[in-house]
Enzyme design. Structure first.
Site, PDB file in Angstrom:
ATOM      1  N   SER A  84       6.208 119.464  57.291  1.00  0.00           N
ATOM      2  CA  SER A  84       6.371 118.033  57.463  1.00  0.00           C
ATOM      3  C   SER A  84       5.213 117.462  58.284  1.00  0.00           C
ATOM      4  CB  SER A  84       7.736 117.736  58.093  1.00  0.00           C
ATOM      5  OG  SER A  84       8.072 116.374  57.961  1.00  0.00           O
ATOM      6  N   HIS A 232      14.392 119.079  52.472  1.00  0.00           N
ATOM      7  CA  HIS A 232      13.143 118.957  53.232  1.00  0.00           C
ATOM      8  C   HIS A 232      12.887 120.165  54.131  1.00  0.00           C
ATOM      9  CE1 HIS A 232       9.783 117.060  55.152  1.00  0.00           C
ATOM     10  NE2 HIS A 232      10.379 116.932  56.312  1.00  0.00           N
TER      11      HIS A 232
END
Length: 257
Positions: A84, A232
């Site tokens: 991320s 994610h």
């Protein structure tokens, strides 16, 4: 800025870079799976974990922090693994210390500016708790649940809540959140030619197919692999699959390059 870090093992260095609201422990499972063959360096990025706080957060600044640490530790032929926000730091480092980097792994983030992010809901909930002096862990979790944040994410965030204090600099993250969502496109005349692997969670919106052309324009040698059934936090949800993919890709790129 002197970053907090954890260094283990021996061999070629692998640098692990966590995402927003996280800390160096977030990638423990990946580091643990590689430490028998590599020198693993897990880093708390600025305003996170045990690293110093600053009012400023940007990818050039975060990358420079990590670059300074790599030079201090005299690392070379570095493998970068970032999730991320940490993935964007890794990509930024390709422009800062290209001579020290051998290859890059980016977990579920694209080299693009995001106009909206699921993290915005998390940030609003955390700021609500901070501004209203909600310090009880159960009450914080109730606020986040009411906002639709999953228990898994709530528990992840609360790992960074110690003695009624957030280990991440919440005010700075809130003030600089536009910079965290931002990305300065690597110019077409200076693409990164390093081997780079993008690992995508099949259920995630962060590394959507619409970003592929933008990825290849900046990283012509990119490979994109999707882990089905993961979101994610693909490295936490599908740890063994991600580890196997990393080991296969690193061994293949080592033997071919």
């Amino acid at each position: 800025m002197k970053l907090n870090y954890k260094l283990q093992g021996k061999g070629q260095p692998v640098v692990f870079l966590h995402g927003v609201f996280g800390s160096l422990d977030n990638l423990n499972q990946l580091a643990g799976g590689l430490v028998s063959e590599y020198l693993t360096l897990q880093v708390d990025l600025r305003n996170h974990g045990q690293s110093p706080w600053s009012d400023q957060i940007s990818y050039p600044l975060m990358a420079q922090d990590v670059a300074d640490l790599c030079r201090e530790l005299q690392l070379k032929d570095i493998i970068l693994i970032g999730h991320s926000m940490g993935g964007k730091v890794a990509m930024q480092l390709s422009q800062v210390i290209p001579d020290l980097i051998q290859k890059i792994v980016v977990i579920d983030i694209a080299p693009v500016k995001y106009n909206g992010s699921p993290n915005a809901i998390i940030l609003r909930s955390l700021m609500y708790c901070l501004n209203n002096q909600i310090t009880d862990r159960k009450q914080i979790m109730a606020v986040m649940r009411e906002a639709g944040i999953t228990d898994a994410i709530c528990l992840f965030l609360l790992k960074s809540y110690k003695n009624q204090h957030w280990l991440f600099n919440l005010n700075a993250i809130n003030d600089q959140y536009a910079n965290i969502c931002d990305w300065q496109i690597i110019p077409a005349n200076a693409p990164c030619l390093k081997p780079i692997l993008f690992i995508r969670g099949g259920n995630s919106v962060y590394l959507a197919e619409k970003y592929q052309n933008t990825i290849y324009a900046q990283f012509p040698h990119a490979e994109i692999v999707t882990i089905s059934g993961a979101g994610h936090n693909v490295h936490a949800e599908k740890t063994q699959e991600v580890l196997q993919l990393l080991q296969d890709w690193l061994n293949c790129s080592l033997s071919s390059g």
